[in-house]
Design a protein around this motif. Structure first.
Motif, PDB file in Angstrom:
ATOM      1  N   LYS A  95      12.784  14.901 -15.035  1.00 27.58           N
ATOM      2  CA  LYS A  95      14.164  14.512 -14.746  1.00 27.58           C
ATOM      3  C   LYS A  95      14.812  13.875 -15.970  1.00 27.58           C
ATOM      4  N   TYR A  96      14.030  13.120 -16.738  1.00 28.79           N
ATOM      5  CA  TYR A  96      14.569  12.560 -17.979  1.00 28.79           C
ATOM      6  C   TYR A  96      14.945  13.687 -18.944  1.00 28.79           C
ATOM      7  N   TYR A  97      14.175  14.747 -18.901  1.00 26.51           N
ATOM      8  CA  TYR A  97      14.381  15.890 -19.801  1.00 26.51           C
ATOM      9  C   TYR A  97      15.627  16.680 -19.415  1.00 26.51           C
ATOM     10  N   ASN A  98      15.827  16.853 -18.103  1.00 23.93           N
ATOM     11  CA  ASN A  98      16.907  17.729 -17.629  1.00 23.93           C
ATOM     12  C   ASN A  98      18.209  17.006 -17.309  1.00 23.93           C
ATOM     13  N   ASP A  99      18.134  15.715 -16.995  1.00 20.91           N
ATOM     14  CA  ASP A  99      19.306  14.992 -16.502  1.00 20.91           C
ATOM     15  C   ASP A  99      19.533  13.750 -17.360  1.00 20.91           C
ATOM     16  N   LEU A 100      20.594  13.775 -18.176  1.00 19.97           N
ATOM     17  CA  LEU A 100      20.872  12.663 -19.076  1.00 19.97           C
ATOM     18  C   LEU A 100      21.289  11.395 -18.345  1.00 19.97           C
ATOM     19  N   SER A 101      21.633  11.501 -17.091  1.00 23.89           N
ATOM     20  CA  SER A 101      22.058  10.322 -16.323  1.00 23.89           C
ATOM     21  C   SER A 101      20.926   9.740 -15.476  1.00 23.89           C
ATOM     22  N   PHE A 102      19.769  10.408 -15.470  1.00 19.43           N
ATOM     23  CA  PHE A 102      18.670   9.941 -14.612  1.00 19.43           C
ATOM     24  C   PHE A 102      18.083   8.635 -15.132  1.00 19.43           C
ATOM     25  N   THR A 103      17.786   7.729 -14.221  1.00 12.00           N
ATOM     26  CA  THR A 103      17.108   6.488 -14.555  1.00 12.00           C
ATOM     27  C   THR A 103      16.306   5.994 -13.349  1.00 12.00           C
ATOM     28  N   GLN A 104      15.222   5.298 -13.621  1.00 13.69           N
ATOM     29  CA  GLN A 104      14.456   4.635 -12.568  1.00 13.69           C
ATOM     30  C   GLN A 104      14.793   3.138 -12.507  1.00 13.69           C
ATOM     31  N   ASP A 105      15.670   2.715 -13.395  1.00 11.29           N
ATOM     32  CA  ASP A 105      16.079   1.306 -13.454  1.00 11.29           C
ATOM     33  C   ASP A 105      14.847   0.405 -13.561  1.00 11.29           C
ATOM     34  N   LEU A 106      13.977   0.734 -14.508  1.00  6.90           N
ATOM     35  CA  LEU A 106      12.679   0.078 -14.590  1.00  6.90           C
ATOM     36  C   LEU A 106      12.760  -1.404 -14.947  1.00  6.90           C
ATOM     37  N   PHE A 162      -1.825   7.986 -17.203  1.00 11.76           N
ATOM     38  CA  PHE A 162      -2.714   7.927 -16.045  1.00 11.76           C
ATOM     39  C   PHE A 162      -1.968   8.308 -14.775  1.00 11.76           C
ATOM     40  N   HIS A 163      -0.650   8.111 -14.754  1.00 10.82           N
ATOM     41  CA  HIS A 163       0.142   8.314 -13.534  1.00 10.82           C
ATOM     42  C   HIS A 163       0.685   9.735 -13.405  1.00 10.82           C
ATOM     43  N   ILE A 164       0.391  10.613 -14.361  1.00  9.42           N
ATOM     44  CA  ILE A 164       1.020  11.939 -14.366  1.00  9.42           C
ATOM     45  C   ILE A 164       0.757  12.714 -13.081  1.00  9.42           C
ATOM     46  N   ASN A 165      -0.458  12.622 -12.554  1.00  9.13           N
ATOM     47  CA  ASN A 165      -0.793  13.374 -11.339  1.00  9.13           C
ATOM     48  C   ASN A 165      -0.753  12.518 -10.078  1.00  9.13           C
ATOM     49  N   ALA A 167       2.986  18.721 -23.417  1.00 10.13           N
ATOM     50  CA  ALA A 167       2.752  19.859 -22.514  1.00 10.13           C
ATOM     51  C   ALA A 167       2.377  19.384 -21.119  1.00 10.13           C
ATOM     52  N   ASN A 168       1.591  18.331 -21.022  1.00  8.47           N
ATOM     53  CA  ASN A 168       1.224  17.778 -19.715  1.00  8.47           C
ATOM     54  C   ASN A 168       2.396  17.056 -19.071  1.00  8.47           C
ATOM     55  N   GLU A 169       3.144  16.319 -19.862  1.00  6.64           N
ATOM     56  CA  GLU A 169       4.241  15.515 -19.321  1.00  6.64           C
ATOM     57  C   GLU A 169       5.352  16.370 -18.729  1.00  6.64           C
ATOM     58  N   LEU A 170       5.539  17.568 -19.269  1.00  2.00           N
ATOM     59  CA  LEU A 170       6.608  18.442 -18.787  1.00  2.00           C
ATOM     60  C   LEU A 170       6.400  18.905 -17.349  1.00  2.00           C
ATOM     61  N   HIS A 171       5.202  18.687 -16.802  1.00  2.00           N
ATOM     62  CA  HIS A 171       4.920  19.143 -15.437  1.00  2.00           C
ATOM     63  C   HIS A 171       4.955  18.015 -14.417  1.00  2.00           C
ATOM     64  N   ASN A 172       5.372  16.841 -14.844  1.00  2.00           N
ATOM     65  CA  ASN A 172       5.532  15.750 -13.890  1.00  2.00           C
ATOM     66  C   ASN A 172       6.964  15.740 -13.356  1.00  2.00           C
ATOM     67  N   GLU A 173       7.106  15.669 -12.053  1.00  2.72           N
ATOM     68  CA  GLU A 173       8.424  15.833 -11.442  1.00  2.72           C
ATOM     69  C   GLU A 173       9.377  14.676 -11.758  1.00  2.72           C
ATOM     70  N   VAL A 174       8.848  13.508 -12.068  1.00  3.11           N
ATOM     71  CA  VAL A 174       9.719  12.396 -12.448  1.00  3.11           C
ATOM     72  C   VAL A 174      10.100  12.497 -13.922  1.00  3.11           C
ATOM     73  N   LEU A 175       9.112  12.726 -14.772  1.00  3.89           N
ATOM     74  CA  LEU A 175       9.378  12.784 -16.212  1.00  3.89           C
ATOM     75  C   LEU A 175      10.329  13.918 -16.570  1.00  3.89           C
ATOM     76  N   ASN A 200       3.746   8.216  -6.905  1.00  4.88           N
ATOM     77  CA  ASN A 200       4.242   6.862  -6.681  1.00  4.88           C
ATOM     78  C   ASN A 200       5.754   6.892  -6.505  1.00  4.88           C
ATOM     79  N   GLU A 201       6.288   5.811  -5.937  1.00  5.69           N
ATOM     80  CA  GLU A 201       7.732   5.741  -5.750  1.00  5.69           C
ATOM     81  C   GLU A 201       8.460   5.723  -7.084  1.00  5.69           C
ATOM     82  N   ILE A 202       7.853   5.099  -8.074  1.00  5.15           N
ATOM     83  CA  ILE A 202       8.400   5.137  -9.427  1.00  5.15           C
ATOM     84  C   ILE A 202       7.275   5.491 -10.392  1.00  5.15           C
ATOM     85  N   TYR A 203       7.654   5.951 -11.572  1.00  8.00           N
ATOM     86  CA  TYR A 203       6.671   6.278 -12.598  1.00  8.00           C
ATOM     87  C   TYR A 203       6.675   5.145 -13.635  1.00  8.00           C
TER      88      TYR A 203
END
Length: 454
Positions: A276-287, A141-144, A266-274, A147-150
């Motif tokens: 980052k998980y794909y491209n950056d192995l060190s990325f975290t939101q510290d959820l 639901f949050h893809i589009n 296919a939809n998830e790959l266009h979210n700017e937060v998600l 928010n500050e975090i996903y």
């Protein structure tokens, strides 16, 4: 009309060409050229036609105008009909006739009345006696949203209304991070199984102890963490694994659903937060440390969803309850025609190469965590209802090759369970469209347990 007809067609065709270029080359970065080829052909044909109309005799132009308007009106009448027909389907994907069959079978088998309330009505009724009641919201639901975090999970420590396919609404108590687990599972010294997947893993639409996580917990007599979330694809699932994997996990069970996991990806790959998980192995939101913010965002999103549904019921932003945007785009007609096109021209961007990278990263994560990882392939209802195994074979083999090339154990529920029974539909609610039923979840859990135990 005769004076503006040719310029109008010229402008429309030019806009279509520009829009098609924008979608194919900018939005999709040239990755869907096969799919958009047909739109280029239509746009260019329309452009060619518009130029010709400038040189037609007046009488012939009148015929073209009448034919064009008649065709356009006919198309939109048919589109409205298809939209109304689609709206007659329930949220479960059943026709009213199928729903009636389901209700009669439920009442015959249990002696109880089928719960026909929608989730808003259930929520309102329970809220009268329990102010803390919540509903489940898909992380997709949050893809589009901006928010500050996903959020990758749901509201924590709450009685959560799920869904109804078996005659009653499934309700579970969420854990400290908003997943479908007894909260004390997070405090165990060792986790035997950690589950990753979509709604089928989340537990749609059954209560504990009938979901896969609970059945595995009972079979193994060991601790199990269920991180399944409805409506998710492999990228969100990988992000969940990154955020919530504990160092004490022995086995990771990655469940893949053939019906929609790649479309979700296919939809998830266009979210700017998600991404980052794909491209950056060190990325975290510290959820884990941001659960209060997750709760706030999800509660706000649920309020937005309820408001949107109220607007639809009162026809705000729509006409006669129709989705005007989809009607204008002739979405239903286009979708109906896609099935007659060669597969590469259909609107299915299946990001297999992205799935491969995600599973490679997931295996690396598991290896570094001293965990084993297993891949469980889950089949869809349509495979057995409409006998479409041949149509699914190409994607199935592609996914299987990716998994086997990564040396990840592959557990095929289609061959290990469904293909071995005379009535594969018996694992679905009343043998109708939906998630698996209690029997289906149990049988799948038993196979997974036997295939992955020490």
């Amino acid at each position: 009309m005769k004076k503006i007809f040719s310029p109008a067609i010229l402008i429309i065709s030019s806009i279509l060409i520009i829009y098609t270029y924008y979608k194919s080359q900018i939005v999709w970065d040239g990755k869907k050229n096969d799919y958009y080829l047909i739109y280029y052909i239509i746009s260019l044909t329309l452009l060619f036609f518009s130029i010709i109309t400038f040189f037609l005799k007046q009488k012939l132009k009148e015929y073209f105008i009448i034919s064009s308007i008649t065709t356009l009106i006919s198309l939109y009448i048919f589109e409205v009909y298809l939209e109304i027909k689609k709206n007659n389907y329930l949220i479960t994907g059943l026709t009213l006739k199928e729903q009636t069959i389901k209700e009669k079978l439920y009442e015959k088998n249990t002696g109880k009345k089928y719960d026909n309330r929608n989730i808003e009505e259930v929520y309102a009724d329970i809220k009268k006696t329990n102010e803390d009641i919540k509903i489940m919201l898909n992380p997709s639901f949050h893809i589009n949203k901006k928010n500050e975090i996903y959020p990758l999970s749901n509201i924590s420590n709450s009685k959560t209304i799920f869904c109804n396919e078996l005659g009653y609404f499934a309700i579970y108590n969420s854990d400290r991070y908003g997943f479908n687990n007894p909260d004390e599972e997070w405090d165990q010294k060792e986790i035997e199984f950690l589950l990753i997947g979509d709604s089928l893993v989340h537990g749609s639409c059954v209560n504990r102890p009938n979901d896969i996580g609970s059945v595995l917990r009972n079979l193994s007599k060991k601790s199990v963490l269920n991180l399944g979330q409805s409506g998710t694809g492999p990228l969100i699932q990988y992000a969940i694994l990154r955020e919530y994997l504990n160092p004490n996990v022995k086995k990771i069970l990655w469940f893949y659903f053939e019906r929609n996991d790649l479309r979700n990806l296919a939809n998830e790959l266009h979210n700017e937060v998600l991404i980052k998980y794909y491209n950056d192995l060190s990325f975290t939101q510290d959820l884990k440390r941001n659960q209060k913010e997750i709760d706030r965002i999800v509660i706000k999103s649920i309020d937005e969803l309820f408001e949107k549904k109220r607007n639809i019921k009162t026809n705000k932003g729509s006409f006669l309850g129709l989705n005007l945007k989809e009607v204008i785009k002739l979405s239903n007609i286009r979708f109906s025609l896609y099935r007659y096109l060669p597969s590469k021209y259909r609107p299915q961007f299946l990001p297999l190469i992205n799935l491969e990278k995600i599973l490679f990263s997931a295996k690396e994560l598991a290896t570094n965590n001293n965990s084993e990882i297993y891949f469980i392939y889950l089949p869809q209802y349509e495979r057995y209802k409409y006998n479409i195994e041949k149509r699914l074979q190409e994607n199935y083999l592609s996914v299987k090759k990716i998994v086997e090339d990564l040396n990840i154990p592959f557990i095929n529920i289609h061959t290990e369970l469904f293909k071995k029974t005379e009535k594969p539909l018996s694992f679905f609610p009343f043998e109708l469209h939906g998630h698996y039923n209690i029997k289906g979840y149990r049988k799948i859990s038993e196979i997974v347990y036997e295939s992955s135990k020490d």
